[in-house]
Design an enzyme around this catalytic site. Structure first.
Site, mmCIF file in Angstrom:
data_model
loop_
_atom_site.group_PDB
_atom_site.id
_atom_site.type_symbol
_atom_site.label_atom_id
_atom_site.label_comp_id
_atom_site.label_asym_id
_atom_site.label_seq_id
_atom_site.Cartn_x
_atom_site.Cartn_y
_atom_site.Cartn_z
ATOM 1 N N LYS A 150 7.451 5.366 5.046
ATOM 2 C CA LYS A 150 7.332 6.804 4.779
ATOM 3 C C LYS A 150 8.691 7.385 4.363
ATOM 4 O O LYS A 150 8.775 8.207 3.459
ATOM 5 C CB LYS A 150 6.780 7.512 6.017
ATOM 6 C CG LYS A 150 5.311 7.193 6.269
ATOM 7 C CD LYS A 150 4.471 7.752 5.143
ATOM 8 C CE LYS A 150 3.069 7.219 5.107
ATOM 9 N NZ LYS A 150 2.253 7.759 4.018
ATOM 10 N N TYR A 159 6.173 1.056 9.421
ATOM 11 C CA TYR A 159 5.378 2.122 8.799
ATOM 12 C C TYR A 159 6.279 3.340 8.540
ATOM 13 O O TYR A 159 6.259 3.926 7.442
ATOM 14 C CB TYR A 159 4.206 2.480 9.723
ATOM 15 C CG TYR A 159 3.556 3.802 9.420
ATOM 16 C CD1 TYR A 159 2.764 3.972 8.288
ATOM 17 C CD2 TYR A 159 3.739 4.895 10.271
ATOM 18 C CE1 TYR A 159 2.173 5.197 8.016
ATOM 19 C CE2 TYR A 159 3.144 6.113 10.017
ATOM 20 C CZ TYR A 159 2.369 6.263 8.881
ATOM 21 O OH TYR A 159 1.783 7.481 8.617
ATOM 22 N N ASN A 205 0.817 -1.231 0.000
ATOM 23 C CA ASN A 205 0.000 0.000 0.000
ATOM 24 C C ASN A 205 0.845 1.273 0.000
ATOM 25 O O ASN A 205 0.464 2.267 -0.621
ATOM 26 C CB ASN A 205 -0.909 0.020 1.229
ATOM 27 C CG ASN A 205 -1.963 -1.058 1.168
ATOM 28 O OD1 ASN A 205 -2.754 -1.117 0.222
ATOM 29 N ND2 ASN A 205 -1.970 -1.939 2.157
ATOM 30 N N SER A 261 5.534 11.276 7.350
ATOM 31 C CA SER A 261 5.046 11.182 8.732
ATOM 32 C C SER A 261 6.142 11.445 9.754
ATOM 33 O O SER A 261 7.332 11.199 9.509
ATOM 34 C CB SER A 261 4.495 9.769 8.954
ATOM 35 O OG SER A 261 4.241 9.538 10.324
HETATM 36 N N1 LIG Z 1 -3.648 11.354 10.317
HETATM 37 C C1 LIG Z 1 -2.426 11.689 10.726
HETATM 38 O O1 LIG Z 1 -2.244 12.285 11.822
HETATM 39 C C2 LIG Z 1 -1.240 11.377 9.874
HETATM 40 C C3 LIG Z 1 -1.364 10.825 8.617
HETATM 41 N N2 LIG Z 1 -0.232 10.606 7.837
HETATM 42 C C4 LIG Z 1 -0.343 10.038 6.501
HETATM 43 O O2 LIG Z 1 -1.361 10.727 5.787
HETATM 44 C C5 LIG Z 1 -2.023 9.829 4.915
HETATM 45 C C6 LIG Z 1 -3.517 9.870 5.200
HETATM 46 O O3 LIG Z 1 -3.728 9.472 6.547
HETATM 47 P P1 LIG Z 1 -5.185 9.407 7.182
HETATM 48 O O4 LIG Z 1 -6.103 10.227 6.356
HETATM 49 O O5 LIG Z 1 -5.040 9.680 8.612
HETATM 50 O O6 LIG Z 1 -5.485 7.868 6.988
HETATM 51 P P2 LIG Z 1 -6.875 7.176 6.599
HETATM 52 O O7 LIG Z 1 -6.721 5.736 6.850
HETATM 53 O O8 LIG Z 1 -7.991 7.922 7.246
HETATM 54 O O9 LIG Z 1 -6.905 7.437 5.024
HETATM 55 C C7 LIG Z 1 -6.091 6.715 4.136
HETATM 56 C C8 LIG Z 1 -6.918 6.403 2.912
HETATM 57 O O10 LIG Z 1 -6.105 5.694 1.998
HETATM 58 C C9 LIG Z 1 -6.901 4.692 1.389
HETATM 59 N N3 LIG Z 1 -6.019 3.606 0.930
HETATM 60 C C10 LIG Z 1 -5.301 2.747 1.701
HETATM 61 N N4 LIG Z 1 -4.631 1.889 0.917
HETATM 62 C C11 LIG Z 1 -4.932 2.216 -0.366
HETATM 63 C C12 LIG Z 1 -4.552 1.692 -1.626
HETATM 64 N N5 LIG Z 1 -3.728 0.629 -1.730
HETATM 65 N N6 LIG Z 1 -5.054 2.283 -2.750
HETATM 66 C C13 LIG Z 1 -5.886 3.334 -2.665
HETATM 67 N N7 LIG Z 1 -6.284 3.876 -1.502
HETATM 68 C C14 LIG Z 1 -5.809 3.317 -0.362
HETATM 69 C C15 LIG Z 1 -7.856 4.235 2.473
HETATM 70 O O11 LIG Z 1 -9.022 3.673 1.906
HETATM 71 C C16 LIG Z 1 -8.128 5.525 3.240
HETATM 72 O O12 LIG Z 1 -9.295 6.177 2.786
HETATM 73 C C17 LIG Z 1 -1.424 8.446 5.149
HETATM 74 O O13 LIG Z 1 -0.481 8.202 4.133
HETATM 75 C C18 LIG Z 1 -0.741 8.572 6.495
HETATM 76 O O14 LIG Z 1 0.359 7.726 6.570
HETATM 77 C C19 LIG Z 1 1.014 10.926 8.285
HETATM 78 C C20 LIG Z 1 1.180 11.438 9.537
HETATM 79 C C21 LIG Z 1 0.085 11.716 10.433
HETATM 80 O O1 LIG Z 2 1.774 8.895 10.862
HETATM 81 C C1 LIG Z 2 0.894 8.883 11.690
HETATM 82 O O2 LIG Z 2 1.061 9.615 12.818
HETATM 83 C C2 LIG Z 2 -0.062 9.920 13.659
HETATM 84 C C3 LIG Z 2 0.495 10.382 15.004
HETATM 85 O O3 LIG Z 2 1.275 9.351 15.560
HETATM 86 P P1 LIG Z 2 0.961 8.739 17.008
HETATM 87 O O4 LIG Z 2 2.077 7.772 17.247
HETATM 88 O O5 LIG Z 2 0.991 9.904 17.947
HETATM 89 O O6 LIG Z 2 -0.413 8.128 16.954
HETATM 90 C C4 LIG Z 2 -0.953 8.690 13.799
HETATM 91 O O7 LIG Z 2 -2.059 8.969 14.639
HETATM 92 C C5 LIG Z 2 -1.409 8.294 12.405
HETATM 93 O O8 LIG Z 2 -2.240 7.148 12.450
HETATM 94 C C6 LIG Z 2 -0.217 7.935 11.587
HETATM 95 O O9 LIG Z 2 -0.604 7.727 10.241
#
Ligand SMILES: NC(=O)C1=CN([C@@H]2O[C@H](COP(=O)(O)OP(=O)(O)OC[C@H]3O[C@@H](n4cnc5c(N)ncnc54)[C@H](O)[C@@H]3O)[C@@H](O)[C@H]2O)C=CC1
Ligand SMILES: O=C1O[C@H](COP(=O)(O)O)[C@@H](O)[C@H](O)[C@H]1O
EC number: 1.1.1.388
Length: 257
Positions: free
Chosen positions: A150, A146, A84, A109
């Site tokens: 990244k 993970y 993924n 991340s």
């Molecule tokens: N939410 C946070 O605080 C943080 C998020 N990130 C990064 O930001 C991005 C988005 O994170 P969120 O929105 O929190 O996660 P999320 O899980 O809410 O959204 C990720 C989306 O990617 C889609 N997805 C997963 N695998 C896929 C694939 N193979 N093909 C197409 N779509 C796929 C899922 O269906 C989901 O809708 C991720 O890459 C995550 O690693 C990084 C740091 C912090």
């Molecule tokens: O990259 C990500 O970081 C956030 C924050 O990290 P955490 O260790 O404080 O939970 C995480 O919530 C998120 O799922 C992840 O994609």
């Protein structure tokens, strides 16, 4: 950016923050993994970033990509992040350079550098009086697989920029939460990214002029161990929020007008 913008992972939390803030500002092409519960207000497709046909269809006609899709779990196993996050990002870059896409914004991340948080530095580094800062020039130091995925996404961007010229901005996102910072979680408060600041930094990444960047995506928190100077300087990032302006769920200081 006048051309359409592809948003992968559009159905997730970061996608939600971006669309809430910038929904009207761009011609969006949304990519979902599964059919969305509600009919989107924008052009969209269903696909897997690990499928070359799907990513070719996704990048057709777009000028920029914001790549969020992937497994976001810090505890995600290798087979999942390999397909993924790593394979998916490589396939999307390949399709993007073939299409002549100008800019690629990658959701990196805090976990790409999680092992800087050593026993010697924590919890002091999460507190406002501590001056330890990461600024994006450091070599990645992931604390889980993970985070490795990244860091690998960032390096893929380096390669596709250097060999194919696509402009790349890696945003090392902190901890995105809606409405208020995490409660009883010092680390999360230090790397909080509010929904409005999340939308804003992605808009900055779409509009600014750069070649290859690694920046931290956090709000302007008093407690911070990530510098946001590079994002301010190169992207013109001007965050409105600060986790110190909250008492639990309640905002006690309003953002500057
Ligand atoms: N939410 C946070 O605080 C943080 C998020 N990130 C990064 O930001 C991005 C988005 O994170 P969120 O929105 O929190 O996660 P999320 O899980 O809410 O959204 C990720 C989306 O990617 C889609 N997805 C997963 N695998 C896929 C694939 N193979 N093909 C197409 N779509 C796929 C899922 O269906 C989901 O809708 C991720 O890459 C995550 O690693 C990084 C740091 C912090
Ligand atoms: O990259 C990500 O970081 C956030 C924050 O990290 P955490 O260790 O404080 O939970 C995480 O919530 C998120 O799922 C992840 O994609």
């Amino acid at each position: 950016m006048d051309d359409p913008v592809l948003l992968t992972g559009a159905g997730g939390a970061v996608g939600e923050a971006i669309l809430e803030g910038l929904g009207e500002d761009y011609y969006w092409k949304l990519m979902f993994h599964n059919p969305p519960a509600e009919q989107p207000n924008h052009e969209y497709l269903i696909g897997d970033v690990d499928n070359p046909d799907d990513v070719r269809e996704a990048v057709a006609g777009v000028g920029a990509v914001i790549h969020l899709a992937g497994d976001p779990r810090p505890e995600a196993p290798w087979d999942s992040v390999l397909s993924n996050n790593i394979d998916g990002t490589q396939k999307l870059y390949e399709a993007a350079v073939e299409e002549g896409v100008e800019k690629f914004v990658f959701a990196s991340s805090n976990h790409a550098v999680g092992s800087f948080e050593t026993d010697q530095r924590t919890p002091d580094m999460y507190r406002p009086e501590d001056d330890f800062r990461l600024d994006g020039t450091e070599f990645p130091r992931p604390g889980n697989l993970y985070g490795v995925s990244k860091a690998t996404g960032e390096v893929l961007g380096r390669y596709y920029h250097d060999e194919h010229g696509i402009k790349v901005c890696n945003i090392r996102i902190g901890n995105l939460t809606r409405g208020h910072p995490p409660i009883d979680y010092e680390r999360g408060q230090a790397m909080w990214l509010s929904y409005p600041d999340c939308a804003h930094i992605h808009q900055c990444a779409l509009e600014a002029d750069y070649e290859f960047e690694i920046v931290y995506g956090i709000s302007d928190n008093d407690r911070k161990y990530y510098s946001i100077d590079r994002a301010k300087e190169v992207l013109n990032y001007r965050p409105q929020d600060n986790s110190a302006h909250f008492d639990g769920e309640n905002r006690v200081v309003e953002p500057d007008a």
